[in-house]
Scaffold this motif. Structure first.
Motif, PDB file in Angstrom:
ATOM      1  N   GLN A 192      42.887  42.216  34.141  1.00  0.00           N
ATOM      2  CA  GLN A 192      41.877  43.264  34.222  1.00  0.00           C
ATOM      3  C   GLN A 192      41.253  43.512  32.852  1.00  0.00           C
ATOM      4  OE1 GLN A 192      41.179  44.644  37.416  1.00  0.00           O
ATOM      5  NE2 GLN A 192      42.494  42.878  37.853  1.00  0.00           N
TER       6      GLN A 192
ATOM      7  N   ARG B  34      43.848  40.661  39.984  1.00  0.00           N
ATOM      8  CA  ARG B  34      44.108  41.793  40.883  1.00  0.00           C
ATOM      9  C   ARG B  34      44.569  42.983  40.045  1.00  0.00           C
ATOM     10  NH1 ARG B  34      47.995  37.872  41.529  1.00  0.00           N
ATOM     11  NH2 ARG B  34      50.152  38.496  41.049  1.00  0.00           N
ATOM     12  N   PRO B  35      44.382  44.193  40.538  1.00  0.00           N
ATOM     13  CA  PRO B  35      44.705  45.392  39.740  1.00  0.00           C
ATOM     14  C   PRO B  35      46.181  45.504  39.354  1.00  0.00           C
ATOM     15  CG  PRO B  35      43.265  45.948  41.583  1.00  0.00           C
ATOM     16  CD  PRO B  35      43.699  44.532  41.800  1.00  0.00           C
ATOM     17  N   GLU B  36      47.087  45.006  40.201  1.00  0.00           N
ATOM     18  CA  GLU B  36      48.506  45.128  39.877  1.00  0.00           C
ATOM     19  C   GLU B  36      48.963  44.131  38.818  1.00  0.00           C
ATOM     20  OE1 GLU B  36      48.028  42.834  43.780  1.00  0.00           O
ATOM     21  OE2 GLU B  36      47.260  44.661  42.848  1.00  0.00           O
ATOM     22  N   PHE B  37      48.046  43.282  38.337  1.00  0.00           N
ATOM     23  CA  PHE B  37      48.357  42.336  37.261  1.00  0.00           C
ATOM     24  C   PHE B  37      47.486  42.711  36.061  1.00  0.00           C
ATOM     25  CE2 PHE B  37      47.874  37.898  35.414  1.00  0.00           C
ATOM     26  CZ  PHE B  37      49.125  37.926  34.809  1.00  0.00           C
ATOM     27  N   PRO B  38      47.970  43.596  35.174  1.00  0.00           N
ATOM     28  CA  PRO B  38      47.119  44.142  34.097  1.00  0.00           C
ATOM     29  C   PRO B  38      46.470  43.099  33.200  1.00  0.00           C
ATOM     30  CG  PRO B  38      49.160  45.402  34.274  1.00  0.00           C
ATOM     31  CD  PRO B  38      49.304  44.208  35.179  1.00  0.00           C
TER      32      PRO B  38
END
Length: 273
Positions: free
Chosen positions: A242, A235-239
């Motif tokens: 990504q 998910r985007p909030e978990f760098p």
């Protein structure tokens, strides 16, 4: 018999209630003076402040050294005596440093020509207090030795840096990186030897025929070499989950594993021979 049991149970409940009320009352009695004292002398009473460092650097006046030592002793005794938790090791280091600093200030003012600055007495007082607490003279001696070594290292680092501790904030990346021209695979060994001898670095980057640097993964980021995360964690909030734009982590993992395996096999083969 039932009445006797009922009376005993009531007395037991009353005793438990009294003990609990006494416990809260003790904390109230101790908390009020500590809170009032912390309003004015928070750096001396509350944990986490640089009292011992300031005493060693002669950054505290004599009155504050003496007062802080007494208040720290009273605050620690009240905290531990009332059942609170605060430890004894670090409060003892602070009290020892403050007491040693106060003693050094008085002695240095009386005999400035033959005595050391009060910071030296602060360090000795800190080590002596710890030695008395732990009943280990070597522990206090090692603590003083480590404190002196830490101070010397800090002074040498600041001296080497020119005394400017904020130099890195104003230094651009180009001031820390040595830029050299990459060499190609078609370069002869003699020319490469001359380049290495005259280069300001010990190694030179190699550019392949396709223009890419050898040994550099294009478009890779800080977390790119990690294995792919499960869908629930992507998910985007978990760098770390990504991948940068233009980089395929799933396709890169087999290539990375194969190169690591090839390197390990070649290293083991050369070590055996």
């Amino acid at each position: 018999m039932d009445a006797l049991r009922s009376e005993s149970g009531a007395r037991l409940e009353l005793a438990e209630a009294f003990a609990e009320a006494r416990w809260h009352f003790e904390y109230l009695i101790v908390g009020i003076p500590l809170g009032l004292g912390a309003l004015g002398l928070a750096r001396l009473i509350l944990p986490g402040g640089p009292r011992d460092n300031e005493a060693a650097l002669r950054a505290l006046p004599l009155l504050l050294l003496a007062t802080g030592c007494v208040l720290k002793l009273v605050a620690t005794a009240l905290t531990l005596g009332s059942g609170g938790s605060g430890g004894t090791f670090f409060p003892m280091t602070v009290m020892g440093a403050l007491a040693g600093g106060a003693f050094g200030e008085v002695l240095h003012a009386a005999m400035p020509g033959i005595t050391a600055p009060s910071g030296a007495y602060a360090m000795v007082g800190m080590g002596g207090a710890v030695a008395a607490l732990t009943r280990g003279p070597l522990t206090g001696l090692m603590m003083v030795t480590c404190t002196i070594a830490s101070g010397l290292c800090h002074a040498l680092v600041e001296r080497k840096a020119g005394g400017d501790v904020h130099a890195l904030r104003r230094t651009p990346v180009k001031g820390l990186v040595t830029w050299v021209e990459p060499v190609g695979p078609e370069l002869s060994v003699l020319v490469l030897r001359e380049r290495l001898l005259t280069a300001p670095v010990a190694a030179l980057p190699v550019r392949a025929t396709d223009g890419q640097l050898v040994g550099v993964v294009p478009n890779a980021g800080h977390f790119s070499f990690q294995s792919p995360f499960p869908p629930a964690m992507t998910r985007p909030e978990f760098p770390p989950s990504q991948a940068p734009a233009g980089f395929d982590r799933v396709a890169f993992q087999p290539v990375l594993h194969a190169e690591i395996l090839t390197f390990l096999r070649a290293s083991l083969r050369s070590s055996k021979s």
